[in-house]
Design a protein around this motif. Sequence first.
Motif, short mmCIF file in Angstrom:
data_model
loop_
_atom_site.label_atom_id
_atom_site.label_comp_id
_atom_site.label_asym_id
_atom_site.label_seq_id
_atom_site.Cartn_x
_atom_site.Cartn_y
_atom_site.Cartn_z
N TRP A 148 -3.37 14.20 1.36
CA TRP A 148 -4.11 13.35 2.01
C TRP A 148 -3.67 11.85 1.73
CZ3 TRP A 148 -6.43 8.54 0.47
CH2 TRP A 148 -7.13 8.01 1.57
N PHE A 149 -3.17 11.53 0.34
CA PHE A 149 -2.77 10.17 -0.15
C PHE A 149 -1.26 10.32 0.47
CE2 PHE A 149 -0.44 7.50 -3.18
CZ PHE A 149 -1.26 6.28 -2.83
N ALA A 150 -0.34 11.34 0.24
CA ALA A 150 0.88 11.40 0.73
C ALA A 150 1.02 11.24 2.36
CB ALA A 150 1.69 12.65 0.44
N THR A 151 0.33 11.69 2.93
CA THR A 151 0.11 11.50 4.33
C THR A 151 -0.15 10.13 4.81
OG1 THR A 151 -0.36 13.95 4.75
CG2 THR A 151 -0.71 12.43 6.55
N TRP A 152 -1.07 9.33 4.02
CA TRP A 152 -1.57 8.08 4.33
C TRP A 152 -0.29 7.13 4.07
CZ3 TRP A 152 -2.68 4.14 0.84
CH2 TRP A 152 -3.07 2.76 1.64
N CYS A 153 0.36 7.35 3.01
CA CYS A 153 1.43 6.60 2.61
C CYS A 153 2.59 6.57 3.85
CB CYS A 153 2.18 7.05 1.30
SG CYS A 153 1.26 6.65 -0.14
N TRP A 154 2.65 7.93 4.33
CA TRP A 154 3.79 8.25 5.30
C TRP A 154 3.48 7.50 6.61
CZ3 TRP A 154 8.62 8.87 6.12
CH2 TRP A 154 9.24 9.50 7.27
N VAL A 155 2.18 7.64 6.75
CA VAL A 155 1.67 6.72 8.15
C VAL A 155 2.04 5.30 7.97
CG1 VAL A 155 -0.59 6.17 9.37
CG2 VAL A 155 0.06 8.35 8.70
N VAL A 156 1.58 4.80 6.76
CA VAL A 156 1.88 3.47 6.57
C VAL A 156 3.34 2.99 6.77
CG1 VAL A 156 1.57 1.44 4.74
CG2 VAL A 156 -0.27 3.00 5.02
N ALA A 157 4.12 3.82 5.97
CA ALA A 157 5.50 3.65 6.14
C ALA A 157 6.05 3.73 7.60
CB ALA A 157 6.42 4.57 5.11
N SER A 158 5.57 4.72 8.28
CA SER A 158 5.83 4.64 9.73
C SER A 158 5.72 3.43 10.65
CB SER A 158 5.19 6.17 10.16
OG SER A 158 5.69 7.12 9.69
N ARG A 159 4.66 2.91 10.27
CA ARG A 159 4.11 1.70 10.87
C ARG A 159 5.05 0.55 10.46
NH1 ARG A 159 -2.04 0.23 11.10
NH2 ARG A 159 -2.12 1.38 12.91
N ARG A 160 5.33 0.28 9.28
CA ARG A 160 6.07 -0.87 8.64
C ARG A 160 7.62 -0.73 8.84
NH1 ARG A 160 2.79 -4.29 5.32
NH2 ARG A 160 0.70 -3.59 5.34
N LEU A 161 7.99 0.43 8.86
CA LEU A 161 9.54 0.48 8.76
C LEU A 161 10.17 1.15 9.84
CD1 LEU A 161 9.90 1.88 4.97
CD2 LEU A 161 10.20 -0.36 5.88
N PRO A 162 11.40 0.81 10.35
CA PRO A 162 12.08 1.52 11.34
C PRO A 162 12.31 3.20 10.90
CG PRO A 162 13.16 -0.44 10.60
CD PRO A 162 12.26 -0.35 9.76
N LEU A 163 11.85 4.03 11.86
CA LEU A 163 11.98 5.37 11.52
C LEU A 163 13.40 5.83 10.94
CD1 LEU A 163 10.81 8.07 11.07
CD2 LEU A 163 10.95 8.64 13.65
N ALA A 164 14.50 5.11 11.13
CA ALA A 164 16.07 5.25 10.91
C ALA A 164 15.79 5.07 9.32
CB ALA A 164 16.94 4.60 11.63
N LEU A 165 15.20 4.24 8.83
CA LEU A 165 14.99 3.90 7.49
C LEU A 165 14.18 4.64 6.82
CD1 LEU A 165 15.68 2.17 4.87
CD2 LEU A 165 14.46 0.36 5.52
N ALA A 166 12.94 4.90 7.14
CA ALA A 166 11.78 5.56 6.61
C ALA A 166 12.38 7.03 6.49
CB ALA A 166 10.59 5.78 7.55
N ALA A 167 13.13 7.45 7.48
CA ALA A 167 13.73 9.03 7.26
C ALA A 167 14.49 9.25 6.03
CB ALA A 167 14.27 9.30 8.46
N GLN A 168 15.15 8.10 5.99
CA GLN A 168 16.20 8.37 4.53
C GLN A 168 15.43 8.40 3.21
OE1 GLN A 168 19.98 5.79 4.88
NE2 GLN A 168 19.04 5.16 6.66
N LEU A 169 14.29 7.58 3.21
CA LEU A 169 13.26 7.65 2.15
C LEU A 169 13.02 9.13 1.66
CD1 LEU A 169 11.44 4.19 2.47
CD2 LEU A 169 13.87 4.77 1.56
N ILE A 170 12.73 9.85 2.55
CA ILE A 170 12.47 11.38 2.46
C ILE A 170 13.14 12.05 1.51
CG2 ILE A 170 11.57 13.45 3.57
CD1 ILE A 170 11.16 11.89 6.13
#
Length: 217
Positions: A148-170
Amino acid sequence: MAGAAIPPVIIGTMPVFLAILANVRDRSVSWMALALPLALIAGGVGIVNVATVRAADAADAASIMLGVLASLAALAIWIAYGLANAAVMRSADAPDGLQWTGLQGIGAAIGSLLLLPLASFDLAEAAYASETTRFIVWAVVMGLAGSWFATWCWVVASRRLPLALAAQLIVAETVFGLAYGFLFEGRLPSPAEAIGATMQIAGVFFGIAAFIKPRAS
C-alpha cells in the motif's frame, strides 16, 4: 526457479525500457541527455546479469529459463502498468492519490484470491501459534509497507515527475532486490555485481541531473 538474483536483474531493465517509451510519448527531455544515464543503467544490468548466469549451475538450465520467462512476463506487465498509471495520474481529471491507491489495493486483493488454488497449505495444520502469529504480523507489515505505502509513493511520483525520470528511479528497487537476495543467500556481492549495481545508481544521478538542468535554465 531462477534464484534470488536473476529476477530482479531482469526487472531491472524496466527503468530503461519504461524511460524510453515514456520519452517517446511525452518527449520530456532530449535523447542526448538521456543517453548517458540509460547507458549506465543498461550496462550495470548487463554486467550483473552476465555474472549471475555464469555462476548458475548448468544442470538447472531448464529451471532458470522458466524463471527468466516468468520474469520477462512480469517486466511486460510492470511496463504496461507504469504507462497506464502515469497517464491516469497526469490527466486533467486525475483521481485522488489515496483513493487511486486503495482501488489498486482492491484489485490486488481480487488477484490474490484468484491465485489461492496455486498456494500450498501443507504446513498450515502443523504450524505453532507463535509461527502463525509471526506470519500474520509479517503479512500485515508487508501489505501496508511493501504494497500500500509503496504504491501510494509511486502514485505521487507519477503525478509529480515526468515518467521518463520516475522510471529511472525504479533502479532503487533493483538494487534493493539484489541486496535482499544476497542477504537471503548469505553472501557478499561479487565484484561484477557490485560494479553493476554502482553503475545503475550512477545512471540515476545522471538522469536526475538531465531533468534538473532544463528546469533550472
